[in-house]
Scaffold this active site. Structure first.
Site, PDB file in Angstrom:
ATOM      1  N   THR A 130      11.733   2.700   1.068  1.00 40.51           N
ATOM      2  CA  THR A 130      12.796   2.460   1.941  1.00 40.51           C
ATOM      3  C   THR A 130      13.371   1.105   2.096  1.00 40.51           C
ATOM      4  OG1 THR A 130      11.478   3.960   3.269  1.00 40.51           O
ATOM      5  CG2 THR A 130      13.196   2.675   4.650  1.00 40.51           C
ATOM      6  N   LYS A 155       0.966  -1.165  -0.064  1.00 44.28           N
ATOM      7  CA  LYS A 155      -0.003   0.130   0.142  1.00 44.28           C
ATOM      8  C   LYS A 155       0.979   1.330  -0.013  1.00 44.28           C
ATOM      9  CE  LYS A 155      -2.227   1.109   4.157  1.00 44.28           C
ATOM     10  NZ  LYS A 155      -2.468   2.648   4.087  1.00 44.28           N
ATOM     11  N   VAL A 205       3.784   2.937   3.005  1.00 45.92           N
ATOM     12  CA  VAL A 205       4.296   1.729   3.886  1.00 45.92           C
ATOM     13  C   VAL A 205       5.760   1.555   4.085  1.00 45.92           C
ATOM     14  CG1 VAL A 205       2.123   0.445   3.924  1.00 45.92           C
ATOM     15  CG2 VAL A 205       3.738  -0.255   2.467  1.00 45.92           C
ATOM     16  N   ASP A 262       7.722   5.125 -10.142  1.00 42.86           N
ATOM     17  CA  ASP A 262       6.491   6.074  -9.331  1.00 42.86           C
ATOM     18  C   ASP A 262       6.581   7.448  -9.940  1.00 42.86           C
ATOM     19  OD1 ASP A 262       4.736   6.455  -7.431  1.00 42.86           O
ATOM     20  OD2 ASP A 262       6.035   5.907  -5.874  1.00 42.86           O
TER      21      ASP A 262
HETATM   22  N1  LIG Z   1      10.601   1.940  10.034  1.00 40.50           N
HETATM   23  C1  LIG Z   1      10.668   3.177   9.679  1.00 40.50           C
HETATM   24  N2  LIG Z   1      10.817   4.366  10.580  1.00 40.50           N
HETATM   25  C2  LIG Z   1      10.696   5.522  10.632  1.00 40.50           C
HETATM   26  N3  LIG Z   1      10.531   5.981   9.181  1.00 40.50           N
HETATM   27  C3  LIG Z   1      10.080   5.134   8.243  1.00 40.50           C
HETATM   28  C4  LIG Z   1      10.259   3.844   8.547  1.00 40.50           C
HETATM   29  N4  LIG Z   1       9.854   3.137   7.267  1.00 40.50           N
HETATM   30  C5  LIG Z   1       9.702   4.118   6.307  1.00 40.50           C
HETATM   31  N5  LIG Z   1       9.808   5.401   6.910  1.00 40.50           N
HETATM   32  C6  LIG Z   1       9.443   6.703   6.397  1.00 40.50           C
HETATM   33  O1  LIG Z   1       8.231   6.743   5.959  1.00 40.50           O
HETATM   34  C7  LIG Z   1       8.024   7.515   4.847  1.00 40.50           C
HETATM   35  C8  LIG Z   1       7.448   6.604   3.835  1.00 40.50           C
HETATM   36  O2  LIG Z   1       8.257   5.507   3.489  1.00 40.50           O
HETATM   37  P1  LIG Z   1       8.532   4.959   1.820  1.00 40.50           P
HETATM   38  O3  LIG Z   1       8.592   6.172   0.828  1.00 40.50           O
HETATM   39  O4  LIG Z   1       9.507   4.168   1.887  1.00 40.50           O
HETATM   40  O5  LIG Z   1       7.230   4.308   1.650  1.00 40.50           O
HETATM   41  P2  LIG Z   1       6.544   4.133   0.205  1.00 40.50           P
HETATM   42  O6  LIG Z   1       5.655   2.640   0.492  1.00 40.50           O
HETATM   43  O7  LIG Z   1       7.756   3.768  -1.231  1.00 40.50           O
HETATM   44  O8  LIG Z   1       5.497   5.182  -0.230  1.00 40.50           O
HETATM   45  P3  LIG Z   1       4.786   5.481  -1.495  1.00 40.50           P
HETATM   46  O9  LIG Z   1       3.798   4.272  -1.686  1.00 40.50           O
HETATM   47  O10 LIG Z   1       4.621   6.781  -1.432  1.00 40.50           O
HETATM   48  O11 LIG Z   1       5.913   5.051  -2.762  1.00 40.50           O
HETATM   49  C9  LIG Z   1       9.636   7.925   4.491  1.00 40.50           C
HETATM   50  O12 LIG Z   1       9.359   9.224   4.914  1.00 40.50           O
HETATM   51  C10 LIG Z   1      10.213   6.989   5.074  1.00 40.50           C
HETATM   52  O13 LIG Z   1      11.626   7.754   5.543  1.00 40.50           O
HETATM   53 MG   LIG Z   2       7.995   4.863  -2.758  1.00 39.72          MG
END
Ligand SMILES: Nc1ncnc2c1ncn2[C@@H]1O[C@H](COP(=O)(O)OP(=O)(O)OP(=O)(O)O)[C@@H](O)[C@H]1O
Ligand SMILES: [Mg+2]
Length: 311
Positions: free
Chosen positions: A26, A19, A22, A48
């Site tokens: 990262t 989703k 989430v 993306d």
């Molecule tokens: N374990 C964690 N602890 C703290 N912050 C986190 C953690 N995992 C992710 N984040 C933070 O949460 C935010 C969202 O993470 P990320 O960009 O990896 O998600 P995503 O699933 O790729 O989002 P999107 O769907 O928008 O691409 C980022 O700012 C990241 O630094």
């Molecule tokens: Mg992302």
């Protein structure tokens, strides 16, 4: 638990899905850093809308494969849906137009613009791009940070969806239908080619020697529903998921606020563990007090995600 069991395989593509927000990017970036550090030539791709890799690696990553600063063997590529579309038109446009123009009297741009928005075309293009790079041996591993929609698998239905899409445009549909009945036309060949391409992609993805899909979720109701949906979707295509990362987990709550959140999370963690524990490796990723940004932070995360004797 960690995903380090993957180290002992020779997978060519790792996909991180889940989703929105989430932690897909990262975790993808951490995995890419890990394998590059082990000496595998690694490319991380994001398709993306938002430039997430530039952000996480704190450098300009663009539509060409760019070496990541201070990390040997690691390259990154950020290819926006617009750029994917542009390259798709360049690669497939003339072929599509030639086939379509034998049936229908339409301008080049009209035909191509319409076909190019067919569902799954974007994902197919990215996979085609990935397969090309895997095949020509430029990289040992490709990490694909997939789009949040998690609808990547739609591409496996592409030829069918493609025909459905054509039916949505009456002018296209009636002429295609009438002409189909009159003569065997190149358009059918085009659909056949498409099927062949989709099959090639499917075969590659279905082969467990090549690909691993890692599901990322968070311990909240929405995260659990989405995880179930994706697991089911993958099962439908005969692709089992072996790794589930539960991110943002509060492990040692030390105030009222965090105790309340940890209590909120606990039943969802239990639910996910009960449901998927028997068939998947479940990795708990703690919520850090800071955002995960920059190579140093990724190295910290690597220790958790790939907890193993050699780190
Ligand atoms: N374990 C964690 N602890 C703290 N912050 C986190 C953690 N995992 C992710 N984040 C933070 O949460 C935010 C969202 O993470 P990320 O960009 O990896 O998600 P995503 O699933 O790729 O989002 P999107 O769907 O928008 O691409 C980022 O700012 C990241 O630094
Ligand atoms: Mg992302």
């Amino acid at each position: 638990m960690s995903i380090s069991a993957l180290d002992h395989t020779n997978k060519r593509v790792l996909m991180f899905g889940g989703k929105g927000g989430v932690g897909k990017t990262t975790c993808s970036a951490t995995a890419a850093l890990h394998y590059a550090s082990l000496g595998r030539r690694t490319l991380i791709i994001s398709s993306d809308l938002t430039p997430s890799l530039s952000d996480i690696f704190e450098m300009e990553v663009g539509a060409v494969e760019t070496p990541v600063n201070d990390v040997e063997n690691l390259y990154a590529l950020e290819i926006s849906p617009d750029e994917v579309m542009r390259r798709w038109k360049e690669k497939f446009g003339p072929e599509v137009y030639e086939a379509a123009s034998s049936l229908i009297d339409m301008e080049y741009d009209e035909v191509i613009d319409y076909v190019a928005i067919a569902p799954g075309i974007q994902e197919e293009f990215v996979l085609d791009y990935i397969l090309e790079r895997v095949r020509d041996g430029r990289y040992d591993l490709i990490v694909w940070d997939t789009a949040p929609a998690g609808d990547t698998l739609r591409l496996l239905d592409l030829p069918y969806k493609f025909l459905q899409h054509l039916r949505m445009a009456p002018k296209f549909y009636f002429e295609v239908r009438d002409t189909f009945q009159l003569k065997k036309v190149p358009f059918l060949e085009l659909i056949d080619n498409w099927k062949a391409l989709a099959r090639e992609v499917t075969d590659f993805m279905r082969n467990p020697d090549n690909t691993e899909f890692i599901l990322v979720t968070i311990p909240e109701a929405l995260g659990v529903y989405q995880a179930r949906r994706l697991v089911r979707e993958f099962e439908r295509y005969g692709l089992p998921i072996h790794y589930l990362i539960i991110n943002n987990v509060i492990e040692t709550p030390d105030c009222e606020f965090h105790r309340a959140r940890a209590e909120m999370q606990a039943p969802y963690i239990n639910l996910l563990t009960a449901e998927y524990g028997p068939s998947m490796e479940i990795i708990i990723l703690p919520l850090f007090p800071h955002e995960v940004k920059g190579v140093e932070r990724l190295r910290e995360l690597r220790k958790v995600l790939f907890a193993d004797e050699h780190l």
